[in-house]
Write an enzyme that holds these catalytic residues in place. Sequence first.
Site, PDB file in Angstrom:
ATOM      1  N   GLY A   1      -8.851   5.735   1.203  1.00 33.24           N
ATOM      2  CA  GLY A   1      -9.520   6.590   2.185  1.00 33.24           C
ATOM      3  C   GLY A   1     -11.006   6.309   2.315  1.00 33.24           C
ATOM      4  O   GLY A   1     -11.812   7.229   2.415  1.00 33.24           O
TER       5      GLY A   1
ATOM      6  N   ASP B   1       0.853  -1.190   0.000  1.00 31.28           N
ATOM      7  CA  ASP B   1       0.000   0.000   0.000  1.00 31.28           C
ATOM      8  C   ASP B   1       0.893   1.246   0.000  1.00 31.28           C
ATOM      9  O   ASP B   1       1.816   1.353   0.818  1.00 31.28           O
ATOM     10  CB  ASP B   1      -0.858  -0.052   1.277  1.00 31.28           C
ATOM     11  CG  ASP B   1      -1.946   1.003   1.309  1.00 31.28           C
ATOM     12  OD1 ASP B   1      -2.390   1.437   0.233  1.00 31.28           O
ATOM     13  OD2 ASP B   1      -2.368   1.368   2.434  1.00 31.28           O
TER      14      ASP B   1
ATOM     15  N   ASP C   1      -8.767   0.917   6.327  1.00 36.95           N
ATOM     16  CA  ASP C   1      -7.824   0.722   7.425  1.00 36.95           C
ATOM     17  C   ASP C   1      -8.377   1.325   8.723  1.00 36.95           C
ATOM     18  O   ASP C   1      -8.510   0.640   9.739  1.00 36.95           O
ATOM     19  CB  ASP C   1      -6.477   1.376   7.068  1.00 36.95           C
ATOM     20  CG  ASP C   1      -5.407   1.117   8.119  1.00 36.95           C
ATOM     21  OD1 ASP C   1      -5.653   0.332   9.048  1.00 36.95           O
ATOM     22  OD2 ASP C   1      -4.311   1.704   8.017  1.00 36.95           O
TER      23      ASP C   1
ATOM     24  N   HIS D   1      -7.890  10.013   3.752  1.00 34.92           N
ATOM     25  CA  HIS D   1      -7.345   9.048   4.721  1.00 34.92           C
ATOM     26  C   HIS D   1      -7.658   9.455   6.169  1.00 34.92           C
ATOM     27  O   HIS D   1      -7.768  10.633   6.477  1.00 34.92           O
ATOM     28  CB  HIS D   1      -5.831   8.942   4.554  1.00 34.92           C
ATOM     29  CG  HIS D   1      -5.429   8.224   3.293  1.00 34.92           C
ATOM     30  ND1 HIS D   1      -4.878   8.866   2.218  1.00 34.92           N
ATOM     31  CD2 HIS D   1      -5.518   6.915   2.941  1.00 34.92           C
ATOM     32  CE1 HIS D   1      -4.631   7.985   1.258  1.00 34.92           C
ATOM     33  NE2 HIS D   1      -5.011   6.794   1.662  1.00 34.92           N
TER      34      HIS D   1
ATOM     35  N   ASN E   1     -10.231   0.594  -0.238  1.00 33.83           N
ATOM     36  CA  ASN E   1      -9.249   0.496   0.848  1.00 33.83           C
ATOM     37  C   ASN E   1      -9.838   0.901   2.191  1.00 33.83           C
ATOM     38  O   ASN E   1     -10.397   1.999   2.323  1.00 33.83           O
ATOM     39  CB  ASN E   1      -8.070   1.444   0.572  1.00 33.83           C
ATOM     40  CG  ASN E   1      -7.147   0.935  -0.507  1.00 33.83           C
ATOM     41  OD1 ASN E   1      -7.474   0.007  -1.229  1.00 33.83           O
ATOM     42  ND2 ASN E   1      -5.989   1.550  -0.616  1.00 33.83           N
TER      43      ASN E   1
END
Length: 322
Positions: free
Chosen positions: A225, A83, A269, A181, A267
């Site tokens: 994000g 990433d 996280d 993000h 994505n």
Amino acid sequence: MSLVTSTEMFKKAYAGGYAVGAFNVNNMEIVQGITEACKEEKAPVILQVSKGARAYANHTYLVKLVEAAVIECPEIPIVLHLDHGPDFETCKSCIDGGFTSVMIDASSKPFAENIEITKKVVEYAHDHGVVVEAELGTLAGVEDDVKVSAADSSYTRPEEVEEFVAKTGCDSLAIAIGTSHGAYKFTPDQCTRNEKGILVPPPLRFDVLEEVSKRLPGFPIVLHGSSSVPQEYVKMVNEHGGKMPDAVGIPEEQLRKAATLSVCKINIDSDLRLTMTGTIRQFFDEHPDKFDPREYLKPARANIKETVRHKLRDVLGCAGKA
Ligand code: G3H
Ligand code: 13P
Ligand code: ZN
């Protein structure tokens, strides 16, 4: 099954109107929580490792954890992806070291330089059977301690995408359409508030996505994000000693819509970090006498599994697609 590239995954996702989840991994419990959910939900998955994750956990430990997941989950395809690869050397190290996919993120560089760096990575990666994600446009937020303010972020310019993909030979393209993000994606003054006082962020730029897709028919698009920052976990953090006022993410229904279009990889996280932190904070608050890490990591892993299950079923639409 051994580790795979994302080539077949993206073809099926594009045709099927869903996206594959790309979840960041930093330790064993996160790898287990994600892959147990994907195994039970029969979903393909991308496990991604950032520069910061490699610095924290060590390349070899992360590769071996992911290889263990491949052994434990033989029924689902798993990609091991770098990433936000910052340079050729980091990408090469991951290509040589067992990854099946890398991202070269030269999106902060001028257009011609982004093409030049990306092309170099693509040539090396393709020679080694590895696929490459590149990026055009700049997201706001924080990644690997690099902060990009909303003012310095910029949407992808659709008129640049054909030349970029043709000249670099990249296999997928991350674009900037308003995601960001981290857990504070928008300031309160960029948002409105709903009747419950919850912040409602500005909508994603679907017009930019549609223009990009028109220019790159059939080509897989990636959204970074894309955490939704679930308010139940923000509340859990805040009720147990944390302080995350006005944390806000991307509404799930907008991600669902993107997944039905050309977006093949989404994505996530921050939502896993929030899940883990909220769960552990609550545990410590309720059990101040406990000190065995297994006792608090077990519920954290179980809740990561449920957060991921929800994404697969209700946001990405990739449950049952393995
Ligand atoms: O986009 C950034 C990811 O959330 C990874 O974060 O660089 O802190 O590991 P990190
Ligand atoms: P979030 O911070 O929204 O989870 O985004 C993660 C990401 O884009 C990793 O590359
Ligand atoms: Zn990212």
